[in-house]
Write an enzyme that holds these catalytic residues in place. Structure first.
Site, short mmCIF file in Angstrom:
data_model
loop_
_atom_site.label_atom_id
_atom_site.label_comp_id
_atom_site.label_asym_id
_atom_site.label_seq_id
_atom_site.Cartn_x
_atom_site.Cartn_y
_atom_site.Cartn_z
N HIS A 66 1.90 12.81 -8.52
CA HIS A 66 2.57 11.51 -8.51
C HIS A 66 3.42 11.41 -9.77
O HIS A 66 4.59 11.11 -9.70
CB HIS A 66 1.56 10.36 -8.41
CG HIS A 66 2.19 8.99 -8.40
ND1 HIS A 66 1.53 7.87 -7.98
CD2 HIS A 66 3.42 8.56 -8.79
CE1 HIS A 66 2.35 6.80 -8.09
NE2 HIS A 66 3.49 7.20 -8.58
N PHE A 116 12.21 10.02 -5.55
CA PHE A 116 10.89 9.90 -6.19
C PHE A 116 10.95 10.52 -7.59
O PHE A 116 10.52 9.91 -8.58
CB PHE A 116 9.87 10.63 -5.31
CG PHE A 116 8.41 10.45 -5.69
CD1 PHE A 116 7.96 9.34 -6.39
CD2 PHE A 116 7.47 11.40 -5.28
CE1 PHE A 116 6.60 9.19 -6.71
CE2 PHE A 116 6.12 11.26 -5.59
CZ PHE A 116 5.70 10.16 -6.31
N HIS A 119 12.92 8.35 -9.94
CA HIS A 119 12.13 7.19 -10.37
C HIS A 119 11.13 7.60 -11.45
O HIS A 119 10.99 6.93 -12.48
CB HIS A 119 11.40 6.59 -9.17
CG HIS A 119 10.40 5.55 -9.54
ND1 HIS A 119 10.73 4.22 -9.72
CD2 HIS A 119 9.08 5.65 -9.82
CE1 HIS A 119 9.64 3.55 -10.09
NE2 HIS A 119 8.62 4.39 -10.15
N GLU A 120 10.40 8.70 -11.20
CA GLU A 120 9.37 9.13 -12.16
C GLU A 120 10.00 9.52 -13.49
O GLU A 120 9.46 9.20 -14.56
CB GLU A 120 8.54 10.28 -11.58
CG GLU A 120 7.66 9.85 -10.41
CD GLU A 120 6.64 8.77 -10.77
OE1 GLU A 120 5.98 8.88 -11.82
OE2 GLU A 120 6.52 7.79 -10.01
N HIS A 124 9.10 6.93 -16.42
CA HIS A 124 8.09 7.52 -17.30
C HIS A 124 8.64 8.64 -18.18
O HIS A 124 8.39 8.66 -19.38
CB HIS A 124 6.91 8.05 -16.46
CG HIS A 124 6.21 7.00 -15.66
ND1 HIS A 124 5.36 6.08 -16.22
CD2 HIS A 124 6.24 6.71 -14.34
CE1 HIS A 124 4.89 5.27 -15.28
NE2 HIS A 124 5.41 5.63 -14.13
P1 5GP Z 1 -0.25 0.08 -9.73
O1 5GP Z 1 0.03 -1.28 -10.22
O2 5GP Z 1 0.07 0.33 -8.29
O3 5GP Z 1 -1.55 0.67 -10.19
O4 5GP Z 1 0.79 1.00 -10.50
C1 5GP Z 1 2.16 0.88 -10.27
C2 5GP Z 1 2.88 1.80 -11.20
O5 5GP Z 1 2.74 1.32 -12.55
C3 5GP Z 1 2.35 3.22 -11.26
O6 5GP Z 1 2.80 4.02 -10.23
C4 5GP Z 1 2.89 3.64 -12.60
O7 5GP Z 1 4.26 3.91 -12.52
C5 5GP Z 1 2.66 2.42 -13.42
N1 5GP Z 1 1.31 2.44 -14.04
C6 5GP Z 1 0.19 1.81 -13.58
N2 5GP Z 1 -0.84 2.00 -14.43
C7 5GP Z 1 -0.36 2.78 -15.44
C8 5GP Z 1 -0.95 3.29 -16.64
O8 5GP Z 1 -2.12 3.08 -16.96
N3 5GP Z 1 -0.14 4.04 -17.42
C9 5GP Z 1 1.15 4.26 -17.12
N4 5GP Z 1 1.87 5.02 -17.97
N5 5GP Z 1 1.74 3.78 -16.02
C10 5GP Z 1 1.00 3.05 -15.19
P1 5GP Z 2 5.29 4.13 -9.67
O1 5GP Z 2 4.24 3.56 -8.82
O2 5GP Z 2 5.14 5.52 -10.17
O3 5GP Z 2 6.03 3.20 -10.54
O4 5GP Z 2 6.39 4.30 -8.58
C1 5GP Z 2 6.21 4.77 -7.35
C2 5GP Z 2 7.58 4.58 -6.71
O5 5GP Z 2 7.97 5.80 -6.14
C3 5GP Z 2 7.57 3.53 -5.65
O6 5GP Z 2 8.80 2.83 -5.68
C4 5GP Z 2 7.47 4.32 -4.39
O7 5GP Z 2 8.12 3.73 -3.30
C5 5GP Z 2 8.16 5.61 -4.77
N1 5GP Z 2 7.56 6.76 -4.10
C6 5GP Z 2 8.26 7.68 -3.41
N2 5GP Z 2 7.43 8.60 -2.91
C7 5GP Z 2 6.18 8.27 -3.30
C8 5GP Z 2 4.91 8.85 -3.07
O8 5GP Z 2 4.73 9.88 -2.41
N3 5GP Z 2 3.84 8.23 -3.64
C9 5GP Z 2 3.97 7.10 -4.40
N4 5GP Z 2 2.87 6.55 -4.91
N5 5GP Z 2 5.16 6.52 -4.61
C10 5GP Z 2 6.26 7.09 -4.06
#
Ligand code: 5GP
Ligand code: 5GP
Length: 231
Positions: A66, A116, A119-120, A124
């Protein structure tokens, strides 16, 4: 007297520059460690949200990357650190085929993965650019996946993606025994309300090269019985 103290100040500055520790000149990282996060595709797909296979085809029945997320020891994290350093496919062209295999996107609509990875990197990766460049960032994640073979670790402890449920202690124990470090397990909830194994977090040093014990874990709970769905 004045000339001695001026000399001492100059010497001190030279010493500090020599050890690269004058704050403005220091190559200090502005984060403390990375979370290396892998997702189980069966759980991503098995929720109310649908999933879509990448345009390159159904991914292997394996954990996928991820992200590699810079974090602070207090649990907070930086994000979107450098709008002037966008994802640039030409810098990672040698890695794209491995990324398609090891870092597949499951979001809808189907796409190649570029969105994806963009975005990553932008959310990040740009926050780690004091430590590693864009190519090293993606290469580091791919190398880490080889060092942390989650599916093999779980399967060798009899924990299989067959729709059965396991305890959190068994899952964490199997990963710790095989990989050597305590993981954080994130669960999601399937359509019938069962807790399932969604993501595994491991911690990594700021070079992105070695696994370390986590300085802090994310918050969140799994149910007492955790389903490991098929994919
Ligand atoms: P969720 O709120 O679904 O757990 O996380 C949404 C997104 O927030 C993750 O995919 C990631 O991009 C970011 N995120 C959530 N928790 C953490 C964390 O503990 N550390 C970092 N660096 N990013 C996080
Ligand atoms: P994060 O949660 O890391 O901030 O962001 C995840 C973002 O990447 C979301 O906008 C989600 O729609 C997109 N994304 C694309 N492909 C994937 C996947 O395979 N898994 C997850 N968790 N997010 C994905």
């Amino acid at each position: 007297m004045k000339s001695i103290s001026t000399k001492m100040v100059k010497l001190l500055i030279l010493a500090l520059v020599g050890s690269s520790c004058l704050s403005v000149l220091c190559a200090a990282e502005d984060f403390d460690f990375f979370y290396f996060v892998q997702q189980w595709p069966g759980s991503f797909c098995d929720t109310q949200k649908s999933c879509c296979y990448p345009t390159t085809g159904k991914p292997a029945a394996d954990f996928g990357i991820h992200g590699l997320w810079p974090n602070y020891k207090d649990g907070s994290y930086p994000s979107n650190c450098d709008p002037n350093n966008p994802f640039d496919q030409s810098q990672v062209s040698d890695l794209i085929s491995s990324m398609q295999e090891e870092w597949p996107t499951l979001a809808c609509p189907s796409s190649s993965g570029i969105a994806f990875w963009t975005h990553e990197w932008e959310k990040h990766g740009t926050c780690s650019e004091s430590a590693i460049n864009q190519h090293s960032y993606f290469a580091a994640a791919l190398d880490l996946k080889k060092k942390a073979n989650l599916l093999q670790a779980l399967q060798s402890a009899g924990i299989k993606p067959n729709g059965e449920s396991y305890t959190l202690a068994d899952i964490k124990g199997a990963l710790k025994d095989s990989i050597g470090y305590t993981p954080y397990i994130e669960c999601n909830v399937d359509q019938s309300g069962n807790s399932q194994l969604y993501q595994v977090y491991l911690c990594v040093d700021t070079n992105g090269s070695d696994l370390i014990e986590c300085p802090v874990f994310p918050h969140g709970k799994c149910g007492s019985s955790i389903e490991f769905p098929t994919f």
